[in-house]
Write a protein that holds these residues in place. Structure first.
Motif, PDB file in Angstrom:
ATOM      1  N   ALA A 104       7.240 -12.818   2.898  1.00 54.74           N
ATOM      2  CA  ALA A 104       6.488 -11.954   1.984  1.00 54.74           C
ATOM      3  C   ALA A 104       6.741 -10.492   2.315  1.00 54.74           C
ATOM      4  CB  ALA A 104       5.000 -12.277   2.072  1.00 54.74           C
ATOM      5  N   GLY A 105       6.793 -10.171   3.594  1.00 56.72           N
ATOM      6  CA  GLY A 105       7.100  -8.799   4.000  1.00 56.72           C
ATOM      7  C   GLY A 105       8.505  -8.401   3.609  1.00 56.72           C
ATOM      8  N   CYS A 106       9.454  -9.320   3.751  1.00 55.98           N
ATOM      9  CA  CYS A 106      10.848  -9.034   3.364  1.00 55.98           C
ATOM     10  C   CYS A 106      10.949  -8.763   1.861  1.00 55.98           C
ATOM     11  CB  CYS A 106      11.747 -10.205   3.754  1.00 55.98           C
ATOM     12  SG  CYS A 106      11.916 -10.449   5.541  1.00 55.98           S
ATOM     13  N   ALA A 107      10.259  -9.579   1.072  1.00 57.88           N
ATOM     14  CA  ALA A 107      10.288  -9.390  -0.381  1.00 57.88           C
ATOM     15  C   ALA A 107       9.667  -8.051  -0.774  1.00 57.88           C
ATOM     16  CB  ALA A 107       9.557 -10.536  -1.068  1.00 57.88           C
ATOM     17  N   ASN A 108       8.567  -7.681  -0.133  1.00 54.11           N
ATOM     18  CA  ASN A 108       7.918  -6.419  -0.464  1.00 54.11           C
ATOM     19  C   ASN A 108       8.720  -5.218   0.011  1.00 54.11           C
ATOM     20  OD1 ASN A 108       5.896  -7.677  -1.799  1.00 54.11           O
ATOM     21  ND2 ASN A 108       4.263  -7.181  -0.349  1.00 54.11           N
ATOM     22  N   ALA A 109       9.500  -5.384   1.089  1.00 54.53           N
ATOM     23  CA  ALA A 109      10.396  -4.308   1.535  1.00 54.53           C
ATOM     24  C   ALA A 109      11.477  -4.057   0.482  1.00 54.53           C
ATOM     25  CB  ALA A 109      11.023  -4.671   2.873  1.00 54.53           C
ATOM     26  N   THR A 110      12.013  -5.139  -0.073  1.00 58.22           N
ATOM     27  CA  THR A 110      13.005  -4.995  -1.149  1.00 58.22           C
ATOM     28  C   THR A 110      12.390  -4.314  -2.364  1.00 58.22           C
ATOM     29  OG1 THR A 110      14.292  -6.924  -0.436  1.00 58.22           O
ATOM     30  CG2 THR A 110      14.459  -6.285  -2.751  1.00 58.22           C
ATOM     31  N   LEU A 111      11.185  -4.707  -2.732  1.00 58.45           N
ATOM     32  CA  LEU A 111      10.523  -4.101  -3.885  1.00 58.45           C
ATOM     33  C   LEU A 111      10.196  -2.628  -3.645  1.00 58.45           C
ATOM     34  CD1 LEU A 111       8.156  -6.996  -4.998  1.00 58.45           C
ATOM     35  CD2 LEU A 111      10.070  -6.037  -6.290  1.00 58.45           C
ATOM     36  N   LEU A 112       9.959  -2.244  -2.393  1.00 62.34           N
ATOM     37  CA  LEU A 112       9.712  -0.837  -2.084  1.00 62.34           C
ATOM     38  C   LEU A 112      10.950   0.007  -2.411  1.00 62.34           C
ATOM     39  CD1 LEU A 112       8.300   1.612  -0.874  1.00 62.34           C
ATOM     40  CD2 LEU A 112       8.956   0.781   1.409  1.00 62.34           C
ATOM     41  N   VAL A 113      12.118  -0.448  -1.967  1.00 64.48           N
ATOM     42  CA  VAL A 113      13.347   0.306  -2.241  1.00 64.48           C
ATOM     43  C   VAL A 113      13.652   0.315  -3.740  1.00 64.48           C
ATOM     44  CG1 VAL A 113      15.807   0.492  -1.726  1.00 64.48           C
ATOM     45  CG2 VAL A 113      14.235  -0.292   0.044  1.00 64.48           C
ATOM     46  N   VAL A 133       0.836  -1.205   0.000  1.00 68.80           N
ATOM     47  CA  VAL A 133       0.000   0.000   0.000  1.00 68.80           C
ATOM     48  C   VAL A 133       0.868   1.251   0.000  1.00 68.80           C
ATOM     49  CG1 VAL A 133      -1.683   1.322   1.323  1.00 68.80           C
ATOM     50  CG2 VAL A 133      -1.954  -1.150   1.100  1.00 68.80           C
ATOM     51  N   VAL A 134       1.910   1.262   0.823  1.00 65.33           N
ATOM     52  CA  VAL A 134       2.816   2.417   0.891  1.00 65.33           C
ATOM     53  C   VAL A 134       3.482   2.645  -0.458  1.00 65.33           C
ATOM     54  CG1 VAL A 134       4.988   3.241   1.881  1.00 65.33           C
ATOM     55  CG2 VAL A 134       3.243   2.253   3.367  1.00 65.33           C
ATOM     56  N   THR A 135       3.926   1.578  -1.096  1.00 66.41           N
ATOM     57  CA  THR A 135       4.564   1.705  -2.413  1.00 66.41           C
ATOM     58  C   THR A 135       3.592   2.280  -3.434  1.00 66.41           C
ATOM     59  OG1 THR A 135       5.909  -0.251  -1.894  1.00 66.41           O
ATOM     60  CG2 THR A 135       5.869   0.476  -4.173  1.00 66.41           C
ATOM     61  N   ALA A 136       2.344   1.809  -3.402  1.00 70.19           N
ATOM     62  CA  ALA A 136       1.339   2.316  -4.342  1.00 70.19           C
ATOM     63  C   ALA A 136       1.067   3.799  -4.105  1.00 70.19           C
ATOM     64  CB  ALA A 136       0.053   1.507  -4.206  1.00 70.19           C
ATOM     65  N   VAL A 137       0.986   4.218  -2.850  1.00 74.52           N
ATOM     66  CA  VAL A 137       0.736   5.631  -2.532  1.00 74.52           C
ATOM     67  C   VAL A 137       1.878   6.505  -3.028  1.00 74.52           C
ATOM     68  CG1 VAL A 137       0.501   7.287  -0.640  1.00 74.52           C
ATOM     69  CG2 VAL A 137      -0.764   5.130  -0.569  1.00 74.52           C
ATOM     70  N   ILE A 138       3.116   6.047  -2.790  1.00 73.09           N
ATOM     71  CA  ILE A 138       4.281   6.812  -3.265  1.00 73.09           C
ATOM     72  C   ILE A 138       4.251   6.922  -4.782  1.00 73.09           C
ATOM     73  CG2 ILE A 138       6.803   6.823  -3.435  1.00 73.09           C
ATOM     74  CD1 ILE A 138       6.903   5.494  -0.712  1.00 73.09           C
ATOM     75  N   GLY A 139       3.878   5.843  -5.452  1.00 69.28           N
ATOM     76  CA  GLY A 139       3.789   5.878  -6.911  1.00 69.28           C
ATOM     77  C   GLY A 139       2.759   6.875  -7.393  1.00 69.28           C
ATOM     78  N   LEU A 140       1.618   6.962  -6.706  1.00 61.16           N
ATOM     79  CA  LEU A 140       0.587   7.920  -7.075  1.00 61.16           C
ATOM     80  C   LEU A 140       1.058   9.348  -6.832  1.00 61.16           C
ATOM     81  CD1 LEU A 140      -2.573   6.100  -5.663  1.00 61.16           C
ATOM     82  CD2 LEU A 140      -1.947   6.389  -8.074  1.00 61.16           C
ATOM     83  N   VAL A 141       1.752   9.557  -5.712  1.00 60.67           N
ATOM     84  CA  VAL A 141       2.256  10.897  -5.403  1.00 60.67           C
ATOM     85  C   VAL A 141       3.294  11.328  -6.435  1.00 60.67           C
ATOM     86  CG1 VAL A 141       3.599  12.236  -3.733  1.00 60.67           C
ATOM     87  CG2 VAL A 141       1.788  10.714  -2.935  1.00 60.67           C
ATOM     88  N   GLU A 142       4.134  10.402  -6.858  1.00 57.66           N
ATOM     89  CA  GLU A 142       5.155  10.706  -7.853  1.00 57.66           C
ATOM     90  C   GLU A 142       4.592  10.766  -9.263  1.00 57.66           C
ATOM     91  OE1 GLU A 142       8.383  11.481  -7.346  1.00 57.66           O
ATOM     92  OE2 GLU A 142       7.908  11.467  -5.192  1.00 57.66           O
ATOM     93  N   ASP A 143       3.307  10.444  -9.382  1.00 53.37           N
ATOM     94  CA  ASP A 143       2.624  10.504 -10.684  1.00 53.37           C
ATOM     95  C   ASP A 143       3.331   9.642 -11.734  1.00 53.37           C
ATOM     96  OD1 ASP A 143       0.582  11.287 -12.354  1.00 53.37           O
ATOM     97  OD2 ASP A 143       1.646  13.064 -13.101  1.00 53.37           O
ATOM     98  N   THR A 144       3.700   8.426 -11.322  1.00 49.38           N
ATOM     99  CA  THR A 144       4.366   7.523 -12.245  1.00 49.38           C
ATOM    100  C   THR A 144       3.348   6.665 -12.987  1.00 49.38           C
ATOM    101  OG1 THR A 144       6.026   5.743 -12.406  1.00 49.38           O
ATOM    102  CG2 THR A 144       4.581   5.724 -10.497  1.00 49.38           C
ATOM    103  N   THR A 145       3.758   6.164 -14.121  1.00 46.31           N
ATOM    104  CA  THR A 145       2.893   5.259 -14.886  1.00 46.31           C
ATOM    105  C   THR A 145       3.394   3.820 -14.824  1.00 46.31           C
ATOM    106  OG1 THR A 145       4.171   5.703 -16.906  1.00 46.31           O
ATOM    107  CG2 THR A 145       2.231   7.080 -16.498  1.00 46.31           C
ATOM    108  N   ASN A 146       4.543   3.625 -14.153  1.00 48.95           N
ATOM    109  CA  ASN A 146       5.135   2.283 -14.050  1.00 48.95           C
ATOM    110  C   ASN A 146       4.842   1.714 -12.664  1.00 48.95           C
ATOM    111  OD1 ASN A 146       6.636  -0.034 -14.061  1.00 48.95           O
ATOM    112  ND2 ASN A 146       8.525   0.919 -14.782  1.00 48.95           N
ATOM    113  N   PHE A 147       3.831   0.872 -12.583  1.00 46.42           N
ATOM    114  CA  PHE A 147       3.447   0.255 -11.316  1.00 46.42           C
ATOM    115  C   PHE A 147       3.784  -1.237 -11.295  1.00 46.42           C
ATOM    116  CE2 PHE A 147       0.989   4.109 -10.923  1.00 46.42           C
ATOM    117  CZ  PHE A 147       0.961   4.344  -9.558  1.00 46.42           C
TER     118      PHE A 147
END
Length: 342
Positions: free
Chosen positions: A209-218, A141-155
């Motif tokens: 799963a949390g560890c993998a998503n933390a890596t994907l966030l960075v 959810v945090v990653t998605a919010v940051i993506g929306l704030v940055e107005d990116t098209t690559n999700f």
């Protein structure tokens, strides 16, 4: 494969350690994937097979390191592939030698074979601690919010995070309902160990799963240029995955295959029965299971801390078909996978 020589040597050492530790982590009644009676675990044929295998693993590592250091080949990846193939062949040879000794010696002659089950795992199952999945969902959810704030098209990374949550949830449910590994010789003790083992596997799976998503966030922050792509940031990105990897190794060493190393809740004398000889349903040195009369979809593999599909179950082929279709779609770029810099 590019990179410094020490990295290649470290990879060779890791592969040798992984293959070398496998036989010691396996259940005593399943040496190299061969089912044997509990009273036959000390047979000289098994000791000889282990000795030959261990010497082969050590020799293979020495030769691979010598090739890398000598510079005879610039394709270190070929050395790694060759090493894995060699170790797999060594394991297959050890498997075949024990099968031959078991057959020629009539190890199961005169034994009473049986299959045990624990009905309490149905009435009082090991329930996953779903609270451990909250970090994975929150990070997505945090990653998605940051993506929306940055107005990116690559999700793509966000989709990968969501996919991880879904797949891990499905795997958790499936594993918790998989056929338990109960030894007919000591059913109560093995059931207690399996419960503890299953609880640990499910918890680690949800945490991973949390560890993998933390890596994907960075990785997402690097991809969207929120943070610079530097060596320190990249190292930080993969630290969660490294932590999960170390946790799995530690758990595997402590519990052993299917939890046979765990301390039981109480002692139990052996019964008059031996676990049924079911080698005829296992192929590829105990790696592939096919039994049309077994209603179980998932069964614990004879080697390692994971499960495999029963290829005799129709649903197994549906699952494999879905995986194959997803792979083909990804190969033709119909489904895009997250890639840094995309």
């Amino acid at each position: 494969m590019t990179g410094p020589a020490w990295l290649h040597l470290a990879l060779i050492a890791f592969i040798a350690a992984a293959f070398g530790s496998g036989p010691s982590l396996a259940r005593p009644t399943l040496p190299f994937g061969v089912r044997i009676p509990a009273g036959r675990t000390g047979e000289p044929a098994i000791a000889r097979a282990r000795g030959r295998y261990n010497r082969g693993v050590a020799a293979g590592a020495v030769v691979a390191c010598a090739v890398v250091l000598s510079g005879w080949t610039a394709r270190t990846d070929l050395v790694i592939v060759g090493l894995v193939v060699t170790y797999s062949l060594l394991g297959s040879l050890a498997h075949r030698s024990i099968v031959a000794a078991k057959r020629d010696g009539g190890w199961y002659a005169g034994t009473r074979q049986a299959v045990a089950t624990d009905t309490s795992l149905r009435t009082d199952p090991v329930r996953p601690q779903w609270i451990l999945l909250v970090p994975a969902v929150s990070l997505a959810v945090v990653t998605a919010v940051i993506g929306l704030v940055e107005d990116t098209t690559n999700f793509s990374t966000v989709f990968a995070q969501a996919l991880i949550v879904v797949l891990v949830s499905l795997m958790t449910v499936a594993i918790s309902r998989a056929r338990p590994e109960i030894d007919a010789a000591r059913p109560s003790m093995s059931a207690s160990r399996y419960r503890e083992y299953l609880h640990g596997v499910l918890s680690l799976l949800l945490v991973s799963a949390g560890c993998a998503n933390a890596t994907l966030l960075v990785i997402s922050l690097q991809l969207w240029e929120v943070v610079e792509t530097t060596v320190p940031v990249t190292i930080v990105a993969y630290l969660p995955l490294l932590a999960a990897f170390i946790a799995w190794i530690g758990f595997s060493v402590r519990s052993g295959d299917a939890g046979h190393r765990l301390s039981p809740a109480d002692g139990e004398p052996e019964t008059r029965y031996e676990q049924r000889d079911d080698d005829r349903y296992w192929y590829a040195a105990g790696m592939v299971y096919l039994n049309r009369d077994d209603p179980a979809l998932l069964v614990h593999r004879r080697v390692g801390t994971y499960w495999t599909l029963n290829l005799g179950h129709p649903v197994a082929w549906l699952v494999l078909g879905a995986v194959a279709v997803a792979g083909v779609l990804a190969g033709f770029s119909v489904v895009t996978l997250p890639a840094k810099g995309a």
